[in-house]
Design a protein around this motif. Structure first.
Motif, mmCIF file in Angstrom:
data_model
loop_
_atom_site.group_PDB
_atom_site.id
_atom_site.type_symbol
_atom_site.label_atom_id
_atom_site.label_comp_id
_atom_site.label_asym_id
_atom_site.label_seq_id
_atom_site.Cartn_x
_atom_site.Cartn_y
_atom_site.Cartn_z
ATOM 1 N N VAL A 244 0.256 49.810 -32.906
ATOM 2 C CA VAL A 244 -0.829 48.884 -32.604
ATOM 3 C C VAL A 244 -0.366 47.439 -32.832
ATOM 4 N N GLY A 245 0.360 47.213 -33.921
ATOM 5 C CA GLY A 245 0.893 45.880 -34.185
ATOM 6 C C GLY A 245 1.796 45.405 -33.065
ATOM 7 N N SER A 246 2.608 46.298 -32.537
ATOM 8 C CA SER A 246 3.495 45.939 -31.432
ATOM 9 C C SER A 246 2.711 45.584 -30.176
ATOM 10 N N THR A 247 1.694 46.372 -29.900
ATOM 11 C CA THR A 247 0.898 46.133 -28.700
ATOM 12 C C THR A 247 0.170 44.798 -28.766
ATOM 13 N N LEU A 248 -0.440 44.517 -29.908
ATOM 14 C CA LEU A 248 -1.214 43.289 -30.054
ATOM 15 C C LEU A 248 -0.329 42.039 -30.022
ATOM 16 N N ALA A 249 0.928 42.178 -30.443
ATOM 17 C CA ALA A 249 1.814 41.007 -30.525
ATOM 18 C C ALA A 249 2.455 40.649 -29.199
ATOM 19 N N GLN A 250 2.412 41.552 -28.216
ATOM 20 C CA GLN A 250 3.092 41.292 -26.952
ATOM 21 C C GLN A 250 2.633 39.991 -26.295
ATOM 22 N N ILE A 251 1.325 39.795 -26.213
ATOM 23 C CA ILE A 251 0.794 38.633 -25.494
ATOM 24 C C ILE A 251 1.118 37.318 -26.199
ATOM 25 N N PRO A 252 0.825 37.175 -27.526
ATOM 26 C CA PRO A 252 1.161 35.881 -28.153
ATOM 27 C C PRO A 252 2.650 35.574 -28.151
ATOM 28 N N ILE A 253 3.500 36.579 -28.352
ATOM 29 C CA ILE A 253 4.943 36.332 -28.305
ATOM 30 C C ILE A 253 5.357 35.912 -26.904
ATOM 31 N N GLY A 254 4.821 36.588 -25.903
ATOM 32 C CA GLY A 254 5.158 36.244 -24.528
ATOM 33 C C GLY A 254 4.725 34.839 -24.160
ATOM 34 N N ARG A 255 3.497 34.479 -24.540
ATOM 35 C CA ARG A 255 3.011 33.143 -24.207
ATOM 36 C C ARG A 255 3.820 32.065 -24.916
ATOM 37 N N ALA A 256 4.146 32.309 -26.167
ATOM 38 C CA ALA A 256 4.940 31.323 -26.907
ATOM 39 C C ALA A 256 6.314 31.149 -26.268
ATOM 40 N N SER A 257 6.943 32.256 -25.861
ATOM 41 C CA SER A 257 8.294 32.166 -25.304
ATOM 42 C C SER A 257 8.295 31.546 -23.913
ATOM 43 N N ASP A 258 7.162 31.616 -23.210
ATOM 44 C CA ASP A 258 7.085 30.972 -21.896
ATOM 45 C C ASP A 258 6.893 29.461 -22.005
ATOM 46 N N ARG A 259 6.545 28.978 -23.197
ATOM 47 C CA ARG A 259 6.232 27.566 -23.371
ATOM 48 C C ARG A 259 7.289 26.801 -24.160
ATOM 49 N N MET A 260 8.267 27.490 -24.703
ATOM 50 C CA MET A 260 9.304 26.815 -25.479
ATOM 51 C C MET A 260 10.614 27.573 -25.315
ATOM 52 N N ASP A 261 11.662 27.039 -25.900
ATOM 53 C CA ASP A 261 12.952 27.733 -25.896
ATOM 54 C C ASP A 261 12.757 29.123 -26.494
ATOM 55 N N ARG A 262 13.077 30.152 -25.723
ATOM 56 C CA ARG A 262 12.846 31.522 -26.180
ATOM 57 C C ARG A 262 13.623 31.812 -27.469
ATOM 58 N N ARG A 263 14.744 31.138 -27.641
ATOM 59 C CA ARG A 263 15.553 31.392 -28.834
ATOM 60 C C ARG A 263 14.841 30.943 -30.103
ATOM 61 N N LEU A 264 13.982 29.923 -30.001
ATOM 62 C CA LEU A 264 13.163 29.539 -31.150
ATOM 63 C C LEU A 264 12.195 30.656 -31.521
ATOM 64 N N VAL A 265 11.644 31.325 -30.497
ATOM 65 C CA VAL A 265 10.756 32.463 -30.756
ATOM 66 C C VAL A 265 11.551 33.612 -31.372
ATOM 67 N N MET A 266 12.798 33.804 -30.923
ATOM 68 C CA MET A 266 13.653 34.825 -31.527
ATOM 69 C C MET A 266 13.884 34.542 -33.012
ATOM 70 N N VAL A 267 14.143 33.288 -33.335
ATOM 71 C CA VAL A 267 14.319 32.911 -34.742
ATOM 72 C C VAL A 267 13.057 33.233 -35.535
ATOM 73 N N ALA A 268 11.895 32.877 -34.981
ATOM 74 C CA ALA A 268 10.624 33.146 -35.660
ATOM 75 C C ALA A 268 10.409 34.645 -35.841
ATOM 76 N N CYS A 269 10.726 35.420 -34.803
ATOM 77 C CA CYS A 269 10.588 36.879 -34.908
ATOM 78 C C CYS A 269 11.522 37.441 -35.978
ATOM 79 N N GLY A 270 12.740 36.907 -36.059
ATOM 80 C CA GLY A 270 13.665 37.346 -37.098
ATOM 81 C C GLY A 270 13.126 37.069 -38.486
#
Length: 428
Positions: A244-270
């Motif tokens: 459930v956590g994975s499903t709910l996180a798909q949209i916010p992670i996707g939107r964030a990565s579409d608006r900034m350098d995806r590698r910054l989102v990767m760092v945040a996910c790490g």
């Protein structure tokens, strides 16, 4: 909306039933293995057989479809799933189970390929997002429902194994009897992992680590729940919370990565992954509710990060390279899923079940740290080429672990985004 789903209804019903059986299988197998007294290392070898079968199917299954068509191959693969789980109940020997689980991995991967290529062939740009959002939800609901069937029986006898085989077999009926048009035969695409790494190292390394994380969890998560003393119902809830956590996180992670350098989102996910994994170690032995919450937090980055790396790889590719990129990413991800249980299993044997999350901590730290290092080495991809859209993916893997739709319309003004679960194929 409902009218647009009619052509896919039988296929979606088959998918739901298949995922119920898959969810039941993915929990009852490790529970039975633990009940037999097999070591985590032994269970790891069984898990490795599954991931080897899954990865090889991504290459081999399209050849069968080219030869005999989608429906016949789908019937054959679901039959293999039923046979493999029944054989597990009849021959309870870990060496035999390696073979049976290899068959299961091969068959489930091929089934994913057929289902998603079928959907990709029939959806339009107008209903693509709706159909694949529903598909993602169906895979999650089916997996969770299947896991909750385990407490209704006794994994130490054959009942649940037989029930799983029955559900797999029933899932054939809607698709086998459908009158909807069949998808056109696929064509095969090349893949070049070395070329992909030279172009996007962070995408390739991230895909491998994403595969290692998901492979370790999907194959050893059930072992973890049993070894820390959870009941089968509590273990099913913990596994469900992570999904459930994975499903709910798909949209916010996707939107964030579409608006900034995806590698910054990767760092945040790490960073989130490291914190959540350490928290999982800290709360082990605490109230089950707290475990569920922390598991959902782990899940929020465990599965979505693969889609993040696929999107980044496509950002750096030309439109005619999307299928080749997705093919290479899928193979790298598959290699990661093979390595995951091989690394985590011995560590769990040596240091106990919570060592699984110590391995996760290391993987997430490498994932985020490598992305941060690559940011310092190269300008953001968004500064060089137009971004492709982030595509949400079902939480299973390799599916479990699978991609959402490809934007395929030949007359569309939108760019072609290759479907990463059907990486060998392009639209005919």
């Amino acid at each position: 909306m409902l009218a647009s789903l009619v052509p896919f209804l039988s296929l979606l019903i088959s998918t739901l039933l298949m995922m119920v059986a898959f969810g039941l299988q993915s929990y009852v197998v490790p529970v039975r293995a633990v009940a037999e007294g097999w070591s985590t290392q032994t269970i790891t070898w069984i898990a490795t057989g599954y991931t080897l079968g899954f990865t090889s199917s991504c290459i081999v299954t399209p050849k069968f479809i080219l030869a005999v068509g989608h429906v016949r191959v789908f019937v054959a693969l679901i039959t293999l799933l039923s046979i493999a789980i029944l054989l597990c109940s009849l021959m309870v020997d870990w060496r035999a189970w390696i073979v049976f689980r290899t068959i299961s991995g091969f068959a489930i991967a091929g089934s994913y390929l057929i289902i998603e290529s079928w959907l990709n062939e029939r959806v339009t740009n107008e209903n693509r997002a709706s159909v694949f959002s529903l598909y993602v939800m169906i895979t999650m609901v089916g997996s969770v429902a299947g896991q909750y069937l385990v407490p209704l029986g006794d994994p130490t006898n054959t009942t649940l194994f037989i029930l799983c085989a029955i559900i797999f077999s029933v899932s054939l009926l809607p698709t086998a009897l459908t009158s909807s048009p069949l998808p056109a035969p696929p064509t095969q695409a090349r893949f070049n992992v070395l070329k992909l790494y030279r172009r996007s190292p962070v995408a390739v390394v991230g895909a491998f680590l994403a595969g290692a994380l998901s492979g370790a969890w999907l194959n050893l998560g059930g072992v973890f729940t049993q070894r820390i003393g959870l009941s089968t119902a509590q273990g099913a809830t913990l596994l469900a919370a992570l999904l459930v956590g994975s499903t709910l996180a798909q949209i916010p992670i996707g939107r964030a990565s579409d608006r900034m350098d995806r590698r910054l989102v990767m760092v945040a996910c790490g960073i989130v992954g490291v914190a959540a994994s350490l928290a999982m170690i800290a709360v082990q032995g605490g109230p089950p509710t707290l475990l569920y919450v922390v598991a959902a937090l782990v899940g929020s980055v465990l599965f979505p990060i693969y889609a993040l790396n696929v999107a980044h790889a496509n950002d750096l590719a030309q439109p005619d390279e999307y299928v080749e990129v997705s093919s290479g990413m899928m193979i790298v991800y598959g290699m990661g899923t093979i390595s995951g249980p091989l690394v985590a299993g011995p560590v769990m044997d040596r240091f106990g079940p919570t060592a699984l999350f110590a391995v996760f901590t290391l993987y997430f730290a490498i994932y985020g740290g490598y992305a941060a290092w690559r940011i310092a080495r190269r300008d953001a991809a968004s500064g060089m080429v137009a971004k492709t859209d982030y595509q949400a993916m079902p939480v299973q893997p390799l599916g479990a672990e699978a991609s959402a739709a490809a934007l395929q319309g030949e007359s569309s003004d939108e760019p072609l985004i290759a479907d990463t679960t059907t990486p060998q194929w392009t639209k005919p």
